[in-house]
Design a protein around this motif. Sequence first.
Motif, PDB file in Angstrom:
ATOM      1  N   VAL A  53       0.427  -1.043   0.081  1.00 14.88           N
ATOM      2  CA  VAL A  53       0.036   0.417  -0.128  1.00 14.88           C
ATOM      3  C   VAL A  53       0.583   0.910  -0.187  1.00 14.88           C
ATOM      4  CG1 VAL A  53      -1.893   1.022   1.603  1.00 14.88           C
ATOM      5  CG2 VAL A  53      -1.681  -0.922   1.196  1.00 14.88           C
ATOM      6  N   VAL A  54       2.075   1.165   0.491  1.00 15.03           N
ATOM      7  CA  VAL A  54       2.971   2.613   0.754  1.00 15.03           C
ATOM      8  C   VAL A  54       3.493   2.270  -0.571  1.00 15.03           C
ATOM      9  CG1 VAL A  54       5.307   3.386   1.869  1.00 15.03           C
ATOM     10  CG2 VAL A  54       3.261   2.247   3.475  1.00 15.03           C
ATOM     11  N   GLU A  55       3.983   1.909  -1.156  1.00 19.73           N
ATOM     12  CA  GLU A  55       4.356   1.661  -1.956  1.00 19.73           C
ATOM     13  C   GLU A  55       3.401   2.089  -3.324  1.00 19.73           C
ATOM     14  OE1 GLU A  55       7.033  -1.025  -5.755  1.00 19.73           O
ATOM     15  OE2 GLU A  55       6.841  -1.516  -3.693  1.00 19.73           O
ATOM     16  N   ALA A  56       1.941   1.826  -3.459  1.00 20.25           N
ATOM     17  CA  ALA A  56       1.370   2.072  -4.705  1.00 20.25           C
ATOM     18  C   ALA A  56       1.020   4.065  -4.021  1.00 20.25           C
ATOM     19  CB  ALA A  56       0.030   1.126  -4.520  1.00 20.25           C
ATOM     20  N   TRP A  57       0.512   4.110  -2.928  1.00 21.56           N
ATOM     21  CA  TRP A  57       0.942   5.620  -2.158  1.00 21.56           C
ATOM     22  C   TRP A  57       1.708   6.778  -3.225  1.00 21.56           C
ATOM     23  CZ3 TRP A  57      -3.345   7.994  -1.839  1.00 21.56           C
ATOM     24  CH2 TRP A  57      -4.833   7.590  -1.309  1.00 21.56           C
ATOM     25  N   THR A  58       3.126   5.689  -2.947  1.00 25.98           N
ATOM     26  CA  THR A  58       4.623   6.709  -3.500  1.00 25.98           C
ATOM     27  C   THR A  58       4.177   6.571  -5.370  1.00 25.98           C
ATOM     28  OG1 THR A  58       5.530   5.802  -1.027  1.00 25.98           O
ATOM     29  CG2 THR A  58       6.906   6.813  -2.967  1.00 25.98           C
ATOM     30  N   VAL A  59       3.909   5.461  -5.632  1.00 27.40           N
ATOM     31  CA  VAL A  59       4.061   5.456  -6.972  1.00 27.40           C
ATOM     32  C   VAL A  59       2.995   7.067  -7.419  1.00 27.40           C
ATOM     33  CG1 VAL A  59       3.225   4.923  -9.432  1.00 27.40           C
ATOM     34  CG2 VAL A  59       4.751   3.263  -7.508  1.00 27.40           C
TER      35      VAL A  59
END
Length: 194
Positions: free
Chosen positions: A21-27
């Motif tokens: 989830v963190v990686e998706a928001w970061t993208v």
Amino acid sequence: MRTRVRGWRWRRSPLRRRSDVVEAWTVLVVAVLILVGAPLAGATAAWWAHGEARSLSAEQRAERHRVRAEVIGRKGDSVPSVQADGRHAYRATVRWTEPGEGTRTATARVPGGTRPGETVDVWFDSRGRSVAPPVDGTAVWQHTLTMGTCAAGGVVLVVLLGHSVVRRVALRRRLAEWEREWARTEPEWTHRGA
């Protein structure tokens, strides 16, 4: 055959980790910063640089004056220098006539290849020292575009660097979570603890 499911990090799933989830928001944040933030930063820097360069040009034009002078001799020990426009310039002795003051002689920078007897434009400051011509419109726009491009590129570089750091941290946490869960699950699968 490999199948990709788009947006899997956004969907609820027992396999989805917090790091996903963190990686998706970061993208998403990276995309917005690159598509909106970088051009905005570039435009802001270019606008500021253009104002600064125009004020410098106006200041130089106010304090410098151009004189049409005749080259009467070249200084033998002068080393060529490169001017802003990329041409070589040499120091030479020039002579001109000023209204009310008569004939004047000074040492000034002249374009390379200028011979004695030729007439050239030379620039002097208020103290009578030979100076480079004031910044022109082309140089102002070159400075503006350079500063805008560098600012936008710098923002993109910082954003991508930050994204790679977040991805690396997310990957380490994801691997640590998987390691902990495997330590819990592995005895059930391999029957080692039994």
